[in-house]
Design a protein around this motif. Structure first.
Motif, PDB file in Angstrom:
ATOM      1  N   ALA A 118      30.835  22.102  41.211  1.00  0.00           N
ATOM      2  CA  ALA A 118      31.645  23.309  41.342  1.00  0.00           C
ATOM      3  C   ALA A 118      32.996  23.138  40.658  1.00  0.00           C
ATOM      4  O   ALA A 118      33.489  22.028  40.460  1.00  0.00           O
ATOM      5  CB  ALA A 118      31.855  23.632  42.820  1.00  0.00           C
ATOM      6  N   ARG A 119      33.598  24.264  40.323  1.00  0.00           N
ATOM      7  CA  ARG A 119      34.948  24.270  39.768  1.00  0.00           C
ATOM      8  C   ARG A 119      35.710  25.457  40.338  1.00  0.00           C
ATOM      9  O   ARG A 119      35.139  26.517  40.607  1.00  0.00           O
ATOM     10  CB  ARG A 119      34.915  24.367  38.241  1.00  0.00           C
ATOM     11  CG  ARG A 119      36.287  24.317  37.581  1.00  0.00           C
ATOM     12  CD  ARG A 119      36.929  22.933  37.742  1.00  0.00           C
ATOM     13  NE  ARG A 119      36.246  21.929  36.957  1.00  0.00           N
ATOM     14  CZ  ARG A 119      35.849  20.743  37.459  1.00  0.00           C
ATOM     15  NH1 ARG A 119      36.031  20.445  38.732  1.00  0.00           N
ATOM     16  NH2 ARG A 119      35.246  19.874  36.678  1.00  0.00           N
ATOM     17  N   ILE A 120      37.018  25.259  40.491  1.00  0.00           N
ATOM     18  CA  ILE A 120      37.903  26.340  40.925  1.00  0.00           C
ATOM     19  C   ILE A 120      39.070  26.436  39.970  1.00  0.00           C
ATOM     20  O   ILE A 120      39.492  25.422  39.387  1.00  0.00           O
ATOM     21  CB  ILE A 120      38.409  26.094  42.368  1.00  0.00           C
ATOM     22  CG1 ILE A 120      39.265  27.278  42.861  1.00  0.00           C
ATOM     23  CG2 ILE A 120      39.200  24.789  42.451  1.00  0.00           C
ATOM     24  CD1 ILE A 120      39.639  27.199  44.325  1.00  0.00           C
ATOM     25  N   LEU A 121      39.569  27.632  39.763  1.00  0.00           N
ATOM     26  CA  LEU A 121      40.836  27.837  39.063  1.00  0.00           C
ATOM     27  C   LEU A 121      41.443  29.144  39.569  1.00  0.00           C
ATOM     28  O   LEU A 121      40.765  29.957  40.190  1.00  0.00           O
ATOM     29  CB  LEU A 121      40.654  27.867  37.549  1.00  0.00           C
ATOM     30  CG  LEU A 121      39.675  28.865  36.912  1.00  0.00           C
ATOM     31  CD1 LEU A 121      40.244  30.278  36.862  1.00  0.00           C
ATOM     32  CD2 LEU A 121      39.349  28.424  35.496  1.00  0.00           C
ATOM     33  N   TYR A 122      42.718  29.321  39.324  1.00  0.00           N
ATOM     34  CA  TYR A 122      43.374  30.582  39.663  1.00  0.00           C
ATOM     35  C   TYR A 122      43.337  31.463  38.414  1.00  0.00           C
ATOM     36  O   TYR A 122      43.814  31.058  37.348  1.00  0.00           O
ATOM     37  CB  TYR A 122      44.820  30.355  40.092  1.00  0.00           C
ATOM     38  CG  TYR A 122      44.993  30.195  41.583  1.00  0.00           C
ATOM     39  CD1 TYR A 122      44.265  29.233  42.283  1.00  0.00           C
ATOM     40  CD2 TYR A 122      45.880  31.001  42.294  1.00  0.00           C
ATOM     41  CE1 TYR A 122      44.414  29.088  43.653  1.00  0.00           C
ATOM     42  CE2 TYR A 122      46.045  30.849  43.662  1.00  0.00           C
ATOM     43  CZ  TYR A 122      45.317  29.901  44.343  1.00  0.00           C
ATOM     44  OH  TYR A 122      45.467  29.763  45.691  1.00  0.00           O
ATOM     45  N   SER A 123      42.764  32.662  38.566  1.00  0.00           N
ATOM     46  CA  SER A 123      42.722  33.582  37.437  1.00  0.00           C
ATOM     47  C   SER A 123      42.962  35.006  37.914  1.00  0.00           C
ATOM     48  O   SER A 123      42.780  35.331  39.091  1.00  0.00           O
ATOM     49  CB  SER A 123      41.374  33.489  36.723  1.00  0.00           C
ATOM     50  OG  SER A 123      41.380  34.298  35.563  1.00  0.00           O
ATOM     51  N   ASP A 124      43.363  35.844  36.985  1.00  0.00           N
ATOM     52  CA  ASP A 124      43.548  37.259  37.276  1.00  0.00           C
ATOM     53  C   ASP A 124      42.243  38.008  36.996  1.00  0.00           C
ATOM     54  O   ASP A 124      41.215  37.405  36.667  1.00  0.00           O
ATOM     55  CB  ASP A 124      44.714  37.832  36.473  1.00  0.00           C
ATOM     56  CG  ASP A 124      44.547  37.643  34.966  1.00  0.00           C
ATOM     57  OD1 ASP A 124      43.533  37.044  34.540  1.00  0.00           O
ATOM     58  OD2 ASP A 124      45.433  38.096  34.212  1.00  0.00           O
ATOM     59  N   GLN A 125      42.302  39.338  37.094  1.00  0.00           N
ATOM     60  CA  GLN A 125      41.099  40.160  36.924  1.00  0.00           C
ATOM     61  C   GLN A 125      40.480  39.982  35.541  1.00  0.00           C
ATOM     62  O   GLN A 125      39.277  39.745  35.411  1.00  0.00           O
ATOM     63  CB  GLN A 125      41.454  41.630  37.152  1.00  0.00           C
ATOM     64  CG  GLN A 125      40.286  42.595  36.953  1.00  0.00           C
ATOM     65  CD  GLN A 125      40.699  44.035  37.226  1.00  0.00           C
ATOM     66  OE1 GLN A 125      41.496  44.296  38.109  1.00  0.00           O
ATOM     67  NE2 GLN A 125      40.167  44.967  36.452  1.00  0.00           N
ATOM     68  N   LYS A 126      41.297  40.055  34.496  1.00  0.00           N
ATOM     69  CA  LYS A 126      40.773  39.915  33.131  1.00  0.00           C
ATOM     70  C   LYS A 126      40.108  38.561  32.932  1.00  0.00           C
ATOM     71  O   LYS A 126      39.019  38.458  32.355  1.00  0.00           O
ATOM     72  CB  LYS A 126      41.903  40.081  32.114  1.00  0.00           C
ATOM     73  CG  LYS A 126      42.257  41.514  31.775  1.00  0.00           C
ATOM     74  CD  LYS A 126      43.276  41.521  30.634  1.00  0.00           C
ATOM     75  CE  LYS A 126      43.595  42.943  30.213  1.00  0.00           C
ATOM     76  NZ  LYS A 126      44.585  42.969  29.122  1.00  0.00           N
ATOM     77  N   GLY A 127      40.777  37.512  33.393  1.00  0.00           N
ATOM     78  CA  GLY A 127      40.254  36.172  33.225  1.00  0.00           C
ATOM     79  C   GLY A 127      38.942  35.957  33.960  1.00  0.00           C
ATOM     80  O   GLY A 127      38.000  35.365  33.428  1.00  0.00           O
ATOM     81  N   ARG A 128      38.858  36.470  35.192  1.00  0.00           N
ATOM     82  CA  ARG A 128      37.635  36.296  35.989  1.00  0.00           C
ATOM     83  C   ARG A 128      36.443  36.976  35.317  1.00  0.00           C
ATOM     84  O   ARG A 128      35.356  36.393  35.224  1.00  0.00           O
ATOM     85  CB  ARG A 128      37.836  36.868  37.398  1.00  0.00           C
ATOM     86  CG  ARG A 128      38.883  36.155  38.213  1.00  0.00           C
ATOM     87  CD  ARG A 128      38.931  36.665  39.641  1.00  0.00           C
ATOM     88  NE  ARG A 128      40.232  36.426  40.255  1.00  0.00           N
ATOM     89  CZ  ARG A 128      40.453  36.344  41.558  1.00  0.00           C
ATOM     90  NH1 ARG A 128      39.450  36.486  42.403  1.00  0.00           N
ATOM     91  NH2 ARG A 128      41.656  36.130  42.040  1.00  0.00           N
ATOM     92  N   VAL A 129      36.657  38.203  34.889  1.00  0.00           N
ATOM     93  CA  VAL A 129      35.563  38.938  34.257  1.00  0.00           C
ATOM     94  C   VAL A 129      35.125  38.248  32.964  1.00  0.00           C
ATOM     95  O   VAL A 129      33.930  38.061  32.715  1.00  0.00           O
ATOM     96  CB  VAL A 129      35.973  40.401  33.978  1.00  0.00           C
ATOM     97  CG1 VAL A 129      34.915  41.110  33.145  1.00  0.00           C
ATOM     98  CG2 VAL A 129      36.196  41.155  35.297  1.00  0.00           C
ATOM     99  N   ALA A 130      36.098  37.838  32.161  1.00  0.00           N
ATOM    100  CA  ALA A 130      35.767  37.200  30.884  1.00  0.00           C
ATOM    101  C   ALA A 130      35.040  35.873  31.088  1.00  0.00           C
ATOM    102  O   ALA A 130      34.086  35.552  30.363  1.00  0.00           O
ATOM    103  CB  ALA A 130      37.043  36.987  30.071  1.00  0.00           C
ATOM    104  N   ILE A 131      35.460  35.084  32.073  1.00  0.00           N
ATOM    105  CA  ILE A 131      34.788  33.813  32.361  1.00  0.00           C
ATOM    106  C   ILE A 131      33.364  34.068  32.848  1.00  0.00           C
ATOM    107  O   ILE A 131      32.415  33.399  32.429  1.00  0.00           O
ATOM    108  CB  ILE A 131      35.590  32.998  33.394  1.00  0.00           C
ATOM    109  CG1 ILE A 131      36.902  32.494  32.775  1.00  0.00           C
ATOM    110  CG2 ILE A 131      34.773  31.811  33.916  1.00  0.00           C
ATOM    111  CD1 ILE A 131      37.885  31.917  33.784  1.00  0.00           C
ATOM    112  N   ALA A 132      33.205  35.060  33.732  1.00  0.00           N
ATOM    113  CA  ALA A 132      31.869  35.386  34.254  1.00  0.00           C
ATOM    114  C   ALA A 132      30.927  35.806  33.129  1.00  0.00           C
ATOM    115  O   ALA A 132      29.768  35.367  33.070  1.00  0.00           O
ATOM    116  CB  ALA A 132      31.974  36.493  35.299  1.00  0.00           C
ATOM    117  N   VAL A 133      31.413  36.652  32.233  1.00  0.00           N
ATOM    118  CA  VAL A 133      30.578  37.119  31.121  1.00  0.00           C
ATOM    119  C   VAL A 133      30.200  35.950  30.219  1.00  0.00           C
ATOM    120  O   VAL A 133      29.040  35.820  29.789  1.00  0.00           O
ATOM    121  CB  VAL A 133      31.313  38.216  30.325  1.00  0.00           C
ATOM    122  CG1 VAL A 133      30.574  38.538  29.031  1.00  0.00           C
ATOM    123  CG2 VAL A 133      31.452  39.485  31.177  1.00  0.00           C
TER     124      VAL A 133
END
Length: 635
Positions: A468-483
């Protein structure tokens, strides 16, 4: 009798006589029926997803996450089904574990498993777009959501305390709290000391257990001197063997000598003191009063103070074993000593705070319980959520939440470290591209902190349990990482599905007036609409599972919080769900903070609406003239 009857409902009549005797003994001895007989005789860990006997990948992913939460390398008290926080459970008893795993093995894409406080109610018909799992923990009628009622209901086996990610099956070991603590200490240094480099600065705190054990590792990562007190030698030894604690001592004299040496040489040090933190604080006061030397710069506390009278906080007047004995034999006397200890604890901190020393509450209900004990923590003219010292949300992390940044995480269900390495590279690339495209200075700072975190993660051996990995991200970052991750699964670069999740302690997931929403000043800090709406909204937008809890962090009756799991499998449907759900999961909380008057949240909401993604929020108007209010309220 009712507790026994409730436990025996899981078993056929021909074994009830035998089990009744065992369960009655557990109830008398522990105050709860755990059904130890049924603790699985297998190696409990997160197995690769293909090894689970399921009809759907979603169900197998949930099994993977459940078994990680109960892995002895991860869980605090695995035999009691406690993952972290002293009493944060995955299930209430072992029968529920077996029944849940059985249901998951049978589940289809047109069924949803419903969980009532650890109890699997059953599989119910639903649709492929619905969540496969819906969890509620501790949903007690508000007038009965007291700690006294909790003890009774828990003994009956009809409710349980799921903490946050324990009861939602989304815990990833101490990595999550390591990252949060790293960011907290880094930003505390920036705010209180005006420093980016914390070399030679001293951070004193307590707790090396399930969550608090992260503090030693965080101190080493940020490059300061961390001194952490712990009364339980087993927890201290565990962190030392793990390599998260560099040195250990049971001598206060040695502790002070070592602290002075490290300050002088600006060493990076995590030092575990086997003893009570009150003794440590009082010794630091003694050194200040006798030598004039302030040996500490930053301080906090991570005892399980949400549960102070049942092992979450140990009074300074007793040894560890004496305290455990008194806790069982005379709870009233134990409570009296705990409250006396809390008063001494705060008194020492207050003396140090007269100098250039800064203390914050870490959201564990420390200041709340100290106030109830009669300690001097009042702040003149303050509202109910403010004390003499700020919570870490009020002063350190609150502005980060208001910008939409929070603890986003993922789990590679293949169990292969190489898959995790691929996701690390993808996440780093996404954040670097965002910086290259141009972002505000405050956003760039958060991105840079997290890029550094990911790059150093392997070196610090942060994975415990699942990959597993964790990081702090905002909305744009989360969506882009997920995609990016979903596309990598589709192309075969990642070998198996990836579960997206987050800590409940996030932008939108938690209503907690003494922690996550302690910086909301419009009077709504004690309202729980945000967390409940988030739970429902995630379910409507594609989450694979959702959870809603009473309790978590600051304790039972003090907070409502929720979380989710979203399985990425490389399909276009998974990408669509991720875009929809993750956008809501962040913007809900930012919009709420915007309406409470936070200027950074206001700015983020305006920016998001300009991007024409379907978000429409009526913006609040500023009340510019205070005289308008004063004149209207004159008699």
């Amino acid at each position: 009798m009712l507790a026994l009857r409730n436990a025996l409902r899981y078993f056929p009549p021909d074994v009830q006589k035998l089990l009744a005797q065992e369960f009655a003994q557990e109830l008398r001895q522990f105050g709860h029926i755990y059904m130890y007989r049924f603790c699985p005789n297998i190696e409990m860990r997160a197995y690769p997803i293909d090894q689970y006997p399921c009809r759907t990948r979603a169900a197998a992913a949930i099994m993977h996450m459940i078994m990680n939460n109960l892995d002895p390398a991860v869980a605090q008290f695995p035999q009691e089904l406690v993952t972290y926080g002293g009493n944060g459970q995955v299930f209430s008893n072992w029968a529920q574990f077996w029944l849940t795993m059985s249901y998951l093995s049978k589940m289809t894409e047109e069924q949803t498993l419903v969980m009532y406080s650890g109890h699997p109610l059953g599989l119910f018909p639903s649709s492929p777009g619905a969540p496969r799992l819906v969890i509620t923990n501790g949903m007690v009628i508000p007038n009965y959501s007291s700690k006294t009622e909790y003890e009774k209901l828990f003994a009956l086996g009809v409710t349980m305390y799921g903490q946050m990610t324990a009861g939602s099956y989304c815990y990833i070991g101490p990595q999550g709290i390591v990252h949060g603590t790293v960011l907290t200490v880094l930003n505390a240094g920036r705010r209180y000391l005006g420093l980016e480099d914390l070399a030679g600065k001293v951070f004193v705190t307590s707790g090396l257990g399930g969550m608090s054990g992260a503090q030693a590792k965080a101190a080493a990562i940020v490059g300061c001197i961390g001194v952490i007190a712990e009364v339980d030698k087993a927890a201290l030894v565990k962190r030392h063997r793990q390599g998260w604690l560099m040195e250990v001592t049971d001598s206060l004299d040695h502790c002070i000598v070592r602290l002075r040496e490290a300050r002088k040489k600006k060493e990076v040090l995590s030092l575990g003191y086997h003893g009570n933190v009150v003794d440590l604080w009082e010794r630091l006061v003694h050194e200040l009063d006798t030598t004039g030397e302030l040996l500490v710069d930053l301080g906090s506390d991570q005892t399980s103070c949400h549960n102070p009278f049942n092992g979450g906080y140990y009074p300074v007047q007793l040894s560890f074993s004496e305290a455990q004995s008194l806790m069982s034999s005379n709870p009233a006397a134990f409570k009296h000593l705990v409250q006396e200890s809390l008063r001494r604890h705060v008194s020492a901190i207050n003396r140090l705070a007269q100098e250039k020393f800064f203390f914050w509450d870490y959201g564990n209900a420390f200041l709340l319980e100290a106030q109830r004990a009669g300690a001097d923590v009042q702040k003149k003219g303050a509202n109910k959520t403010e004390f003499r010292y700020p919570s870490y949300v009020q002063h350190i992390m609150g502005d980060i939440f208001s910008q939409g940044f929070g603890p986003f995480r993922w789990v590679c269900t293949s169990g292969d470290p190489q898959d995790l390495a691929v996701t690390d590279h993808l996440a780093t690339s996404v954040l670097e591209k965002a910086i290259a495209d141009g972002v505000k200075a405050s956003v760039k700072l958060q991105y840079m902190d997290n890029i550094r975190w990911i790059r150093e993660a392997a070196k610090h051996q942060l994975v415990v349990g699942s990959q597993a990995r964790i990081l702090y991200s905002d909305q744009k970052g989360r969506v882009a990482i997920a995609v990016a991750i979903n596309q990598a699964i589709a192309s075969g670069k990642i070998k198996a599905p990836v579960v997206l999740s987050r800590d409940h302690h996030d932008v939108s997931g938690t209503d907690s007036p003494f922690r996550e929403t302690s910086n909301i000043y419009d009077g709504s800090a004690f309202c729980a609409d945000m967390a409940v709406q988030n739970f429902v909204g995630d379910a409507c937008r594609g989450a694979t599972w959702v959870a809603l809890h009473n309790g978590g962090g600051v304790g039972w009756g003090e907070v409502i919080n929720g979380g989710f799991g979203l399985v990425l499998d490389g399909t276009s449907q998974a990408e669509q769900k991720a875009r929809m759900m993750l956008s809501w999961d962040v913007s809900n909380g930012v919009a709420r903070r915007c309406w409470s008057g936070n200027p950074k949240a206001y700015e983020i909401i305006c920016q998001t609406m300009q991007e024409n993604n379907g978000l429409v929020v009526t913006l609040p108007h500023e009340v510019a003239d205070e005289q308008v209010l004063q004149q209207a309220l004159r008699p």
